[in-house]
Write a protein that holds these residues in place. Structure first.
Motif, PDB file in Angstrom:
ATOM      1  N   GLN A 119       0.889  -1.457   0.053  1.00 39.54           N
ATOM      2  CA  GLN A 119      -0.316  -0.225  -0.503  1.00 39.54           C
ATOM      3  C   GLN A 119       0.781   1.201  -0.189  1.00 39.54           C
ATOM      4  OE1 GLN A 119      -3.449   0.205   2.564  1.00 39.54           O
ATOM      5  NE2 GLN A 119      -4.113  -1.826   2.275  1.00 39.54           N
ATOM      6  N   ARG A 120       2.091   0.938   0.444  1.00 36.72           N
ATOM      7  CA  ARG A 120       3.043   2.670   0.480  1.00 36.72           C
ATOM      8  C   ARG A 120       3.253   2.377  -0.147  1.00 36.72           C
ATOM      9  NH1 ARG A 120       3.391   6.795   2.333  1.00 36.72           N
ATOM     10  NH2 ARG A 120       2.800   6.526   3.991  1.00 36.72           N
ATOM     11  N   GLU A 121       3.699   1.769  -1.106  1.00 32.32           N
ATOM     12  CA  GLU A 121       4.286   1.449  -2.574  1.00 32.32           C
ATOM     13  C   GLU A 121       3.075   2.260  -3.604  1.00 32.32           C
ATOM     14  OE1 GLU A 121       7.456  -1.623  -4.585  1.00 32.32           O
ATOM     15  OE2 GLU A 121       5.934  -1.944  -3.268  1.00 32.32           O
ATOM     16  N   LEU A 122       2.069   1.905  -3.700  1.00 33.14           N
ATOM     17  CA  LEU A 122       0.912   2.185  -4.786  1.00 33.14           C
ATOM     18  C   LEU A 122       0.509   3.708  -4.207  1.00 33.14           C
ATOM     19  CD1 LEU A 122      -1.843  -1.057  -4.051  1.00 33.14           C
ATOM     20  CD2 LEU A 122       0.060   0.219  -5.826  1.00 33.14           C
ATOM     21  N   ALA A 123       0.588   4.008  -2.435  1.00 32.86           N
ATOM     22  CA  ALA A 123       0.392   5.578  -2.145  1.00 32.86           C
ATOM     23  C   ALA A 123       1.548   6.434  -3.430  1.00 32.86           C
ATOM     24  CB  ALA A 123       0.359   5.812  -0.872  1.00 32.86           C
ATOM     25  N   ASP A 124       2.756   5.857  -2.747  1.00 34.31           N
ATOM     26  CA  ASP A 124       3.729   6.952  -3.952  1.00 34.31           C
ATOM     27  C   ASP A 124       3.573   7.029  -5.364  1.00 34.31           C
ATOM     28  OD1 ASP A 124       5.182   7.342  -1.435  1.00 34.31           O
ATOM     29  OD2 ASP A 124       6.592   5.554  -1.970  1.00 34.31           O
ATOM     30  N   ILE A 125       3.369   6.014  -6.009  1.00 36.34           N
ATOM     31  CA  ILE A 125       3.099   5.860  -7.394  1.00 36.34           C
ATOM     32  C   ILE A 125       1.691   6.971  -7.668  1.00 36.34           C
ATOM     33  CG2 ILE A 125       1.856   4.374  -9.192  1.00 36.34           C
ATOM     34  CD1 ILE A 125       3.218   1.902  -8.279  1.00 36.34           C
ATOM     35  N   GLU A 126       1.003   6.186  -6.671  1.00 38.21           N
ATOM     36  CA  GLU A 126      -0.412   7.561  -7.198  1.00 38.21           C
ATOM     37  C   GLU A 126      -0.287   8.903  -6.655  1.00 38.21           C
ATOM     38  OE1 GLU A 126      -3.594   6.769  -8.602  1.00 38.21           O
ATOM     39  OE2 GLU A 126      -2.678   4.681  -9.298  1.00 38.21           O
ATOM     40  N   GLY A 127       1.204   8.856  -5.831  1.00 40.25           N
ATOM     41  CA  GLY A 127       0.506  10.440  -4.681  1.00 40.25           C
ATOM     42  C   GLY A 127      -0.070  10.653  -4.381  1.00 40.25           C
ATOM     43  N   ILE A 128      -0.562   9.994  -3.196  1.00 37.55           N
ATOM     44  CA  ILE A 128      -1.936  10.288  -2.498  1.00 37.55           C
ATOM     45  C   ILE A 128      -1.295   9.051  -1.026  1.00 37.55           C
ATOM     46  CG2 ILE A 128      -3.991  10.233  -3.746  1.00 37.55           C
ATOM     47  CD1 ILE A 128      -4.721   7.465  -3.315  1.00 37.55           C
ATOM     48  N   SER A 129      -2.000   9.521  -0.009  1.00 36.08           N
ATOM     49  CA  SER A 129      -1.919   8.406   1.227  1.00 36.08           C
ATOM     50  C   SER A 129      -2.037   7.249   1.368  1.00 36.08           C
ATOM     51  CB  SER A 129      -2.289   9.833   2.435  1.00 36.08           C
ATOM     52  OG  SER A 129      -3.851   9.176   2.522  1.00 36.08           O
ATOM     53  N   GLN A 130      -1.272   6.630   2.369  1.00 39.58           N
ATOM     54  CA  GLN A 130      -1.727   5.516   2.581  1.00 39.58           C
ATOM     55  C   GLN A 130      -2.845   4.914   2.939  1.00 39.58           C
ATOM     56  OE1 GLN A 130       1.497   2.855   4.107  1.00 39.58           O
ATOM     57  NE2 GLN A 130       0.443   1.166   5.182  1.00 39.58           N
ATOM     58  N   SER A 131      -3.296   5.712   3.781  1.00 39.85           N
ATOM     59  CA  SER A 131      -4.250   5.434   4.314  1.00 39.85           C
ATOM     60  C   SER A 131      -5.223   6.008   3.397  1.00 39.85           C
ATOM     61  CB  SER A 131      -4.669   7.052   5.123  1.00 39.85           C
ATOM     62  OG  SER A 131      -6.578   6.917   5.641  1.00 39.85           O
ATOM     63  N   ALA A 132      -5.212   6.453   2.062  1.00 39.48           N
ATOM     64  CA  ALA A 132      -6.843   7.010   0.710  1.00 39.48           C
ATOM     65  C   ALA A 132      -6.440   5.363   0.152  1.00 39.48           C
ATOM     66  CB  ALA A 132      -6.142   7.913  -0.074  1.00 39.48           C
ATOM     67  N   VAL A 133      -5.576   5.020  -0.113  1.00 43.67           N
ATOM     68  CA  VAL A 133      -5.447   3.245  -0.713  1.00 43.67           C
ATOM     69  C   VAL A 133      -6.274   2.813  -0.297  1.00 43.67           C
ATOM     70  CG1 VAL A 133      -3.658   1.785  -0.846  1.00 43.67           C
ATOM     71  CG2 VAL A 133      -2.963   3.508  -1.854  1.00 43.67           C
ATOM     72  N   SER A 134      -6.069   2.764   1.410  1.00 38.34           N
ATOM     73  CA  SER A 134      -6.672   1.631   1.859  1.00 38.34           C
ATOM     74  C   SER A 134      -8.144   1.659   1.376  1.00 38.34           C
ATOM     75  CB  SER A 134      -6.316   1.868   3.468  1.00 38.34           C
ATOM     76  OG  SER A 134      -6.935   0.449   3.916  1.00 38.34           O
ATOM     77  N   GLN A 135      -7.921   2.480   2.624  1.00 34.62           N
ATOM     78  CA  GLN A 135     -10.032   3.396   1.588  1.00 34.62           C
ATOM     79  C   GLN A 135     -10.596   2.569   0.785  1.00 34.62           C
ATOM     80  OE1 GLN A 135     -10.553   7.299   2.953  1.00 34.62           O
ATOM     81  NE2 GLN A 135      -9.380   6.561   5.073  1.00 34.62           N
ATOM     82  N   ALA A 136      -9.825   3.068  -0.501  1.00 31.48           N
ATOM     83  CA  ALA A 136      -9.959   3.419  -1.887  1.00 31.48           C
ATOM     84  C   ALA A 136     -10.546   1.339  -2.160  1.00 31.48           C
ATOM     85  CB  ALA A 136      -9.019   3.656  -2.843  1.00 31.48           C
ATOM     86  N   LEU A 137      -9.062   0.958  -1.378  1.00 36.13           N
ATOM     87  CA  LEU A 137      -9.275  -0.803  -1.928  1.00 36.13           C
ATOM     88  C   LEU A 137     -10.769  -1.293  -1.305  1.00 36.13           C
ATOM     89  CD1 LEU A 137      -5.531  -1.900  -1.382  1.00 36.13           C
ATOM     90  CD2 LEU A 137      -6.942  -1.566  -3.221  1.00 36.13           C
ATOM     91  N   SER A 138     -10.613  -1.029   0.272  1.00 42.49           N
ATOM     92  CA  SER A 138     -11.951  -1.220   0.737  1.00 42.49           C
ATOM     93  C   SER A 138     -13.261  -1.147   0.770  1.00 42.49           C
ATOM     94  CB  SER A 138     -11.373  -1.220   2.263  1.00 42.49           C
ATOM     95  OG  SER A 138     -12.892  -1.634   3.531  1.00 42.49           O
ATOM     96  N   ALA A 139     -13.634  -0.208  -0.080  1.00 47.63           N
ATOM     97  CA  ALA A 139     -14.553   0.411  -1.257  1.00 47.63           C
ATOM     98  C   ALA A 139     -15.372  -0.399  -2.065  1.00 47.63           C
ATOM     99  CB  ALA A 139     -14.441   1.807  -1.296  1.00 47.63           C
ATOM    100  N   ALA A 140     -13.856  -0.612  -2.815  1.00 50.25           N
ATOM    101  CA  ALA A 140     -13.962  -0.987  -4.330  1.00 50.25           C
ATOM    102  C   ALA A 140     -13.984  -2.411  -3.680  1.00 50.25           C
ATOM    103  CB  ALA A 140     -13.202  -1.053  -5.121  1.00 50.25           C
ATOM    104  N   GLY A 141     -14.060  -3.331  -2.753  1.00 53.94           N
ATOM    105  CA  GLY A 141     -14.264  -4.762  -2.448  1.00 53.94           C
ATOM    106  C   GLY A 141     -12.987  -5.672  -2.705  1.00 53.94           C
ATOM    107  N   SER A 142     -12.080  -4.710  -2.979  1.00 57.14           N
ATOM    108  CA  SER A 142     -10.794  -5.591  -3.556  1.00 57.14           C
ATOM    109  C   SER A 142      -9.228  -7.122  -2.470  1.00 57.14           C
ATOM    110  CB  SER A 142      -9.651  -4.293  -3.772  1.00 57.14           C
ATOM    111  OG  SER A 142      -9.809  -3.088  -4.575  1.00 57.14           O
TER     112      SER A 142
END
Length: 215
Positions: A176-199
């Motif tokens: 999630q940290r790698e993905l946050a850096d790639i997307e330019g968002i926080s790790q918390s935002a990555v976690s929330q997006a994954l959770s909301a999408a049912g990933s």
């Protein structure tokens, strides 16, 4: 046994840039093959809006198609017909033509999924057909694969492009940290997006499909 796959671009005639859509698919296929080099040939354009490929096993094919769907941009989508059976290619002077029960089953599958999209399951994108003459013990496996494909298509089709990118990243082992850096968002935002999408369900399913490939 071979797994033949036919893919076609959905609503291709309504796309503003059909050539761009083809390039996006080819680039996505290359990325998937790099990240998950499963046995068999990856999808390749053949004619018009259609792509074809052969895989050595059903798990590898379904794993690759999941990554491909996750990799495609918002304005490009494909449906997939998967046929399981024998391939008897025809040798011509200058090329080999794919032929045989697996390919006939794949054609039947893509026709079925197109009909299904217009009625009971508009977000469905994948169908699997067992070719005639195959071992009857495969019937239950194909039924389970169909149910899995319908469920995962429902999840993927409802995702935003970013959620698909994030899910792809988690499938191929990025943190999630790698993905946050790639997307330019926080790790918390990555976690929330994954959770909301049912990933999480998709990632676990992908891990189950690729356990043998990655072992």
């Amino acid at each position: 046994m071979t797994v033949a796959v036919i893919a076609d671009i959905i609503a291709s005639r309504r796309l503003d840039d059909r050539a761009g859509a083809q390039r996006a698919i080819v680039e996505s296929v290359r990325m998937v093959q790099h990240d998950l080099p499963v046995a068999g040939g990856p999808l390749a354009p053949v004619v018009g809006d259609e792509l074809q490929g052969e895989y050595d096993d059903l798990s590898g094919a379904l794993a690759s198609l999941l990554l491909l769907r996750l990799a495609l941009p918002d304005d490009v989508d494909c449906r997939f017909g998967v046929g399981v059976g024998e391939v008897r290619p025809i040798e011509l002077a200058d090329r080999t033509v794919p032929e045989g029960p697996a390919w006939w089953a794949a054609r039947e599958a893509i026709d079925h999924i197109e009909r299904l999209q217009t009625r009971a399951a508009p977000l469905a994108r994948t169908w699997i057909v067992l070719a005639e003459g195959q071992d009857a013990s495969m019937t239950e496996t194909i039924a389970l694969a169909r149910a899995y494909a319908l469920s995962r298509d429902q999840l993927v089709s409802a995702m935003s492009e970013r959620s698909r990118r994030l899910t792809y990243g988690r499938c191929v082992g990025r943190s999630q940290r790698e993905l946050a850096d790639i997307e330019g968002i926080s790790q918390s935002a990555v976690s929330q997006a994954l959770s909301a999408a049912g990933s999480a369900a998709l990632v676990e399913g992908f891990a189950a499909l690729t356990a043998r490939v990655r072992s």
